[in-house]
Write a protein that holds these residues in place. Structure first.
Motif, PDB file in Angstrom:
ATOM      1  N   GLY A  16       8.193   7.149 -27.495  1.00 37.14           N
ATOM      2  CA  GLY A  16       7.981   6.584 -26.167  1.00 37.14           C
ATOM      3  C   GLY A  16       8.498   5.160 -26.121  1.00 37.14           C
ATOM      4  N   GLY A  18       8.369   3.069 -23.312  1.00 37.67           N
ATOM      5  CA  GLY A  18       7.847   2.324 -22.157  1.00 37.67           C
ATOM      6  C   GLY A  18       7.296   0.980 -22.625  1.00 37.67           C
ATOM      7  N   ARG A  49       7.873   1.661 -15.157  1.00 39.15           N
ATOM      8  CA  ARG A  49       8.856   1.301 -14.146  1.00 39.15           C
ATOM      9  C   ARG A  49       8.264   1.329 -12.745  1.00 39.15           C
ATOM     10  N   ALA A 216       3.621   7.739 -25.915  1.00 37.65           N
ATOM     11  CA  ALA A 216       4.345   8.531 -24.911  1.00 37.65           C
ATOM     12  C   ALA A 216       3.577   8.635 -23.605  1.00 37.65           C
ATOM     13  N   VAL A 313      -0.741   5.850 -16.583  1.00 35.23           N
ATOM     14  CA  VAL A 313      -1.182   6.362 -17.873  1.00 35.23           C
ATOM     15  C   VAL A 313      -2.678   6.061 -17.921  1.00 35.23           C
ATOM     16  N   SER A 338      -2.908  -0.618 -17.767  1.00 32.36           N
ATOM     17  CA  SER A 338      -2.751  -2.058 -18.000  1.00 32.36           C
ATOM     18  C   SER A 338      -1.879  -2.404 -19.199  1.00 32.36           C
TER      19      SER A 338
HETATM   20  C1  LIG Z   1       1.119   2.042  -9.523  1.00 31.16           C
HETATM   21  C2  LIG Z   1       0.813   1.404 -10.845  1.00 31.16           C
HETATM   22  C3  LIG Z   1       0.381   0.080 -10.890  1.00 31.16           C
HETATM   23  C4  LIG Z   1       0.121  -0.532 -12.108  1.00 31.16           C
HETATM   24  N1  LIG Z   1      -0.217  -1.850 -12.119  1.00 31.16           N
HETATM   25  C5  LIG Z   1      -0.419  -2.491 -13.305  1.00 31.16           C
HETATM   26  C6  LIG Z   1      -0.696  -3.885 -13.335  1.00 31.16           C
HETATM   27  O1  LIG Z   1      -0.716  -4.554 -12.306  1.00 31.16           O
HETATM   28  N2  LIG Z   1      -0.947  -4.461 -14.531  1.00 31.16           N
HETATM   29  C7  LIG Z   1      -0.932  -3.764 -15.695  1.00 31.16           C
HETATM   30  O2  LIG Z   1      -1.195  -4.337 -16.755  1.00 31.16           O
HETATM   31  N3  LIG Z   1      -0.636  -2.438 -15.698  1.00 31.16           N
HETATM   32  C8  LIG Z   1      -0.365  -1.796 -14.531  1.00 31.16           C
HETATM   33  N4  LIG Z   1      -0.041  -0.463 -14.528  1.00 31.16           N
HETATM   34  C9  LIG Z   1      -0.091   0.258 -15.791  1.00 31.16           C
HETATM   35  C10 LIG Z   1       1.105   0.096 -16.682  1.00 31.16           C
HETATM   36  O3  LIG Z   1       2.298   0.264 -15.949  1.00 31.16           O
HETATM   37  C11 LIG Z   1       0.998   1.142 -17.785  1.00 31.16           C
HETATM   38  O4  LIG Z   1      -0.191   0.952 -18.510  1.00 31.16           O
HETATM   39  C12 LIG Z   1       2.131   1.091 -18.761  1.00 31.16           C
HETATM   40  O5  LIG Z   1       3.363   1.166 -18.111  1.00 31.16           O
HETATM   41  C13 LIG Z   1       2.014   2.213 -19.740  1.00 31.16           C
HETATM   42  O6  LIG Z   1       3.130   2.157 -20.598  1.00 31.16           O
HETATM   43  P1  LIG Z   1       3.451   3.354 -21.543  1.00 31.16           P
HETATM   44  O7  LIG Z   1       4.574   2.900 -22.402  1.00 31.16           O
HETATM   45  O8  LIG Z   1       2.213   3.821 -22.225  1.00 31.16           O
HETATM   46  O9  LIG Z   1       3.829   4.549 -20.573  1.00 31.16           O
HETATM   47  P2  LIG Z   1       5.165   5.056 -19.854  1.00 31.16           P
HETATM   48  O10 LIG Z   1       5.835   4.009 -19.095  1.00 31.16           O
HETATM   49  O11 LIG Z   1       4.774   6.297 -19.134  1.00 31.16           O
HETATM   50  O12 LIG Z   1       6.100   5.386 -21.060  1.00 31.16           O
HETATM   51  C14 LIG Z   1       5.964   6.520 -21.834  1.00 31.16           C
HETATM   52  C15 LIG Z   1       7.326   6.829 -22.379  1.00 31.16           C
HETATM   53  O13 LIG Z   1       7.215   7.955 -23.235  1.00 31.16           O
HETATM   54  C16 LIG Z   1       8.327   8.777 -23.052  1.00 31.16           C
HETATM   55  N5  LIG Z   1       7.943  10.140 -23.439  1.00 31.16           N
HETATM   56  C17 LIG Z   1       7.056  10.957 -22.824  1.00 31.16           C
HETATM   57  N6  LIG Z   1       6.991  12.131 -23.489  1.00 31.16           N
HETATM   58  C18 LIG Z   1       7.844  12.043 -24.545  1.00 31.16           C
HETATM   59  C19 LIG Z   1       8.218  12.931 -25.604  1.00 31.16           C
HETATM   60  N7  LIG Z   1       7.690  14.142 -25.731  1.00 31.16           N
HETATM   61  N8  LIG Z   1       9.150  12.504 -26.483  1.00 31.16           N
HETATM   62  C20 LIG Z   1       9.714  11.259 -26.384  1.00 31.16           C
HETATM   63  N9  LIG Z   1       9.370  10.381 -25.407  1.00 31.16           N
HETATM   64  C21 LIG Z   1       8.458  10.776 -24.502  1.00 31.16           C
HETATM   65  C22 LIG Z   1       8.716   8.616 -21.604  1.00 31.16           C
HETATM   66  O14 LIG Z   1      10.107   8.835 -21.438  1.00 31.16           O
HETATM   67  C23 LIG Z   1       8.327   7.184 -21.285  1.00 31.16           C
HETATM   68  O15 LIG Z   1       9.415   6.286 -21.334  1.00 31.16           O
HETATM   69  C24 LIG Z   1       0.242   0.188 -13.319  1.00 31.16           C
HETATM   70  C25 LIG Z   1       0.687   1.512 -13.275  1.00 31.16           C
HETATM   71  C26 LIG Z   1       0.989   2.115 -12.068  1.00 31.16           C
HETATM   72  C27 LIG Z   1       1.489   3.516 -12.059  1.00 31.16           C
END
Ligand SMILES: Cc1cc2nc3c(=O)[nH]c(=O)nc-3n(C[C@H](O)[C@H](O)[C@H](O)COP(=O)(O)OP(=O)(O)OC[C@H]3O[C@@H](n4cnc5c(N)ncnc54)[C@H](O)[C@@H]3O)c2cc1C
Ligand code: FES
Lengths: 383, 99
Positions: A16, A18, A49, A216, A313, A338
């Protein structure tokens, strides 16, 4: 074939790319770990994103006081992260910490806020984050453009915001210069733990690593059990509206409104159980826009130029999950709502623990997924 | 730099651009009126980097013609016909809003 552990391609494979995976991988690269990031690609639903970009402290942690302390720590180390990223890449992610407001549009809203903050504050082990409860006139001193419907609000000096899309771009360029191998279009289908290493299958072939970090997002739910972990999730959808750019008028971010460094005003952020991010619930946008213009009547003059929905998430109880596998040592799972706020903790705290091979349970033991084996704690991972 | 076609015989329309009187012709768009009046260049400065710009596509696509018309900012000058008494101010960066 007879591989020994020393022929691993990587010390750590992060699944992942992100906010979580990138921040952790960058932290690992910084410590000299040979690291790769395997990311599914642009088809995925990615919270990183779609978010609102607050670095937010106030009201976090009801039900799990350790979460308050963890969040305060992030608020305090964000500037170190943005400084390091700027030194490495030249990109300014515009992190600012002027403090933040939450506004109430009725006496009842203000009273509800007051009660929930008191409950939060009274929890054993709660970290004090210096929140103030203000009436209309006190708010107006800091936010001169509020409308008559604002009855008051809360202010926390630790709150801030950042240009989170720019941070994501910056951390990806930092990964590159740190020698971390980012591999897009590498959806992981299975992970096996054999002879002390992890064999990770993707459509583009197998990758072997000494350790594996699941980052992820909501997909951790399906990957975790492959390495003896669990990550119960209940994703929610949020919608965001964006106005045309205007001259700076809002010196502080709010829970639901902020003006970006480039002048647009973002209005967020709703919460629904429905998780299709290809459509929007327009009546919800209307309510969000209406509340925003009651808070700041001058917003009436601006056009909305973009709206989107994104999938959060969301661990089942709203709090972060950091855990390590007992049956497959070297496997970790990380996920949280967050992820913007907590980015420095992932880079500077979680990554070193993973590099050592063990989470420091004194510091992050409260976030183990084992809590889901017990009675459900009351959720408040939100704002 | 721009000259009117000599067969352009439409009646005159009086507008102001940045406080100065300008005589346009009926059927002109706001952008065409500014460009042919020989107003001070550049046409505008962008909102984020403050770079100088002028209308580019003259057909509603590029948004490089943004101006304030009768107090409302960020309007696409290339899509809006002039009318008598119109007050146009050019934008020096981000749109202003009144408090
Ligand atoms: C509307 C909204 C508002 C928000 N506002 C805030 C805020 O103001 N402040 C704050 O702190 N947080 C906020 N958040 C939360 C924050 O955006 C998330 O906590 C954060 O982006 C999570 O990051 P992540 O890397 O865990 O997830 P993701 O961005 O979902 O990344 C996961 C990654 O894993 C990859 N992946 C998935 N499955 C697989 C697989 N099987 N194999 C390989 N790769 C895989 C995907 O391609 C993706 O790139 C908000 C979220 C949303 C939706
Ligand atoms: S000049 Fe291109 S939109 Fe007006």
């Amino acid at each position: 074939m007879n591989h020994t552990q020393s022929t691993n391609e990587y010390d750590v494979a992060v699944i992942g790319g992100g906010l979580l995976g990138s921040s952790i991988a960058w932290g690992l690269g910084r410590l000299g770990q040979r690291t790769c990031v395997l990311d599914e690609g642009d088809v995925t639903k990615r919270a990183s994103r779609a978010n609102f970009a607050l670095v937010w402290v106030q009201s976090k942690g009801l039900g799990l006081p350790e979460y308050t302390g963890w969040t305060v720590r992030a608020s305090e180390t964000w500037s170190k992260l943005s400084d390091e990223i700027k030194a490495q890449t030249g990109i300014d992610v515009c992190h600012q910490r002027p403090g933040g407001f939450h506004l109430a549009l009725s006496e009842k809203e203000l009273e509800d806020r007051r009660l929930s903050l008191r409950r939060l504050h009274n929890q054993p082990g709660a970290t004090d984050y210096k929140i103030e409860i203000l009436d209309h006139d006190e708010v107006k001193k800091q936010l001169p453009h509020i409308g008559p419907d604002v009855v008051g609000g809360t202010y926390c000096p630790l709150d801030g915001h950042v240009n989170s899309l720019r941070y994501l771009r910056a951390i990806h360029s930092a990964l590159k210069t740190s020698g971390v191998d980012y591999r897009p279009e590498h959806r992981v289908s299975t992970i096996e733990h054999r002879n002390g290493e992890f064999k990770i299958s993707t459509e583009q072939g197998e990758i072997r690593a000494g350790k594996v970090v699941l980052a992820a997002g909501n997909a951790n739910m399906t990957l975790a059990h492959m390495v003896g972990l669990k990550a119960p999730m209940s994703p929610t959808r949020g919608q965001i509206l964006v106005t045309e750019r205007t001259v700076p008028f809002l010196g502080f971010p709010l829970t639901t409104i902020r003006q970006t460094d480039e002048g647009t005003v973002m209005i967020g952020d709703s919460r629904e159980e429905f998780i299709d991010d290809t459509v929007q619930n327009l009546p919800i946008n209307a309510v969000m826009a209406d509340r925003a213009r009651r808070m700041f009547p001058l917003l009436n003059q601006l056009n909305i130029v973009r709206t989107w929905s994104g999938i959060r998430v969301m661990p089942k109880d709203g709090f972060p999950i950091y855990d390590q596998s007992e049956t497959c040592p070297g496997a970790f799972v990380t996920c949280c709502h967050s992820g913007v706020t907590l980015a420095p903790n992932h880079a500077f705290d979680i990554a070193p623990m993973i590099a050592k091979g063990n989470l420091d349970l004194e510091r992050v033991g409260a976030f183990s997924a084992r809590r889901f084996d017990q009675i459900q704690v009351q959720s408040s991972g939100y704002y | 730099m721009f000259k009117r076609a000599t067969n352009h015989q439409e009646p005159a329309v009086q507008i102001t651009v940045d406080g100065l009187p300008v005589t346009a012709r009926r059927g002109d768009t706001v952008s065409a009126a500014i460009l042919t009046a020989g107003c001070v260049e550049p046409y505008r400065y962008t909102a984020v980097n403050g770079t100088p710009r002028a209308p580019y596509c003259m057909m509603g696509v590029c948004f490089d013609c943004l101006v304030t018309i009768d107090g409302i900012g960020n309007r696409q000058g290339c899509l809006i016909p002039v009318s008598d008494g119109m007050v146009i101010t050019r934008q020096n960066g981000k749109r202003e809003i009144e408090s």
